[in-house]
Design an enzyme around this catalytic site. Structure first.
Site, short mmCIF file in Angstrom:
data_model
loop_
_atom_site.label_atom_id
_atom_site.label_comp_id
_atom_site.label_asym_id
_atom_site.label_seq_id
_atom_site.Cartn_x
_atom_site.Cartn_y
_atom_site.Cartn_z
NE ARG A 152 25.14 -5.24 -46.83
CZ ARG A 152 24.08 -4.45 -46.74
NH1 ARG A 152 24.26 -3.15 -46.48
NH2 ARG A 152 22.86 -4.91 -46.91
CE LYS A 176 25.12 -7.18 -50.14
NZ LYS A 176 24.47 -8.52 -50.15
CG HIS A 244 29.28 -11.18 -43.33
ND1 HIS A 244 29.30 -9.92 -43.88
CD2 HIS A 244 28.13 -11.75 -43.76
CE1 HIS A 244 28.20 -9.74 -44.61
NE2 HIS A 244 27.48 -10.83 -44.56
NE ARG A 247 25.46 -7.29 -42.71
CZ ARG A 247 24.62 -6.28 -42.87
NH1 ARG A 247 24.79 -5.17 -42.18
NH2 ARG A 247 23.61 -6.37 -43.72
CG HIS A 270 18.88 -7.07 -44.54
ND1 HIS A 270 18.67 -7.96 -43.50
CD2 HIS A 270 20.18 -7.22 -44.90
CE1 HIS A 270 19.79 -8.62 -43.25
NE2 HIS A 270 20.72 -8.18 -44.09
CE1 TYR A 279 21.80 -12.55 -38.63
CE2 TYR A 279 20.51 -11.29 -40.20
CZ TYR A 279 21.72 -11.78 -39.77
OH TYR A 279 22.86 -11.50 -40.47
#
Length: 303
Positions: A152, A176, A244, A247, A270, A279
């Site tokens: 990220r 995150k 992004h 990524r 994630h 994806y």
């Protein structure tokens, strides 16, 4: 204040105080609730809603449909309905309502947004930049690390020298929710990181940040976005380049090559596999394109 808002607003204000004081939600979150509930009160007034106690499921659906006609997209409608549900649940807990009339009401589904990526040839074109100054070396290193590790933007700019093990080719990043994870960089990214670190002292570093602005301070996310976009134009890449997108490209290319969704989930950081599964849609698009181009009986529109 109108007659209607005078009767609707006090309970909304009490709910917002509850969120702020008892739930200790952030001011930003409380402001978001206020915005959604204020919009709903305005629509409710137009409908003639005088008291929350009289709100029923049909009126909730009307609130949603009027919000949609006002131009709200599905994701925004879902956010508005979620705020209303929370508020009405609180009214139930306060004995104002016997049940939540929004419980069985749903919003229109939003189309799944597929992240855009660039193909491997375009990535190679982007990364073949002219290394005519130390900033270009820094940018090449950032591009290689971003694509090589699927980071990220916040993880890239937050990297510190102490977090990198060049010998093993690993880096610890802060993702995150302040969750740390270790990711492999890949040989090419490590090589370009070494090139940059050899020049880093020229910028008289003011902290442990790996990537510096020309002031010697940690480079900002906005600066990275600007530099990536500029390199995309200079290199003649067909689509707009932003962090992004690199990524997304990393994730798509990894999934196309390996088919290992769990591994890609771990690499991307994630929390839920559901997030990574988007994806698989991109991967299917790739397979469908290959099928249409290669299969002798896949010519659309012909019998």
């Amino acid at each position: 204040m109108t007659e209607f808002s005078a009767s609707l607003a006090p309970q909304v204000e009490a709910f917002l105080r509850y969120l702020s004081i008892e739930r200790q939600l952030s001011p930003l979150t409380v402001t978001s609730y206020r915005r959604q509930l204020s919009a709903l009160m305005e629509i409710g007034e137009q409908m003639g809603l005088a008291h929350w106690q009289t709100l029923d499921a049909a009126q909730v659906r009307s609130l949603v449909s009027r919000s949609k006609r006002a131009g709200l997209h599905a994701s925004s409608l879902a956010l508005r309905l979620s705020a209303l549900r929370s508020f009405l649940n609180w009214l139930v807990s306060q004995g104002v309502l016997p049940a939540n009339p929004a419980k069985g009401v749903s919003t229109p589904r939003s189309g799944r947004h597929l992240p855009k990526n660039i193909d491997v040839d375009e990535v190679n074109k982007l990364l073949s930049i002219d290394l005519n100054d130390p900033l270009a070396v820094r940018d090449r290193a950032m591009l290689e690390v971003m694509y090589g590790a699927g980071l990220r933007l916040s993880e890239l700019v937050g990297m510190n020298c102490k977090h990198v093990d060049l010998a093993s080719g690993d880096v610890w990043v802060m993702g995150k929710g302040s969750k740390e994870r270790k990711v492999p960089l890949g040989k090419t990214a490590v090589t370009w990181l070494q090139h940059w670190l050899a020049l880093r002292e020229l910028f008289e570093p003011q902290d442990d940040a790996i990537f510096l602005a020309n002031t010697g301070k940690r480079i900002s996310a906005r600066n990275v976005q600007k530099r990536f976009a500029e390199w995309g134009v200079k290199q003649g890449v067909s689509s707009h380049i932003h962090p992004h997108k690199l990524r997304h490209s990393f994730a798509t290319h990894m999934l196309e090559s390996s088919g290992d969704l769990r591994a890609v989930q771990e690499l991307l950081g994630h929390a839920n596999l559901t997030t990574t599964q988007i994806y698989t849609h991109l991967d299917f698009q790739h397979l469908a394109t290959v099928y249409d181009a290669a299969h002798p009986r896949a010519k659309r529109g012909k019998s």
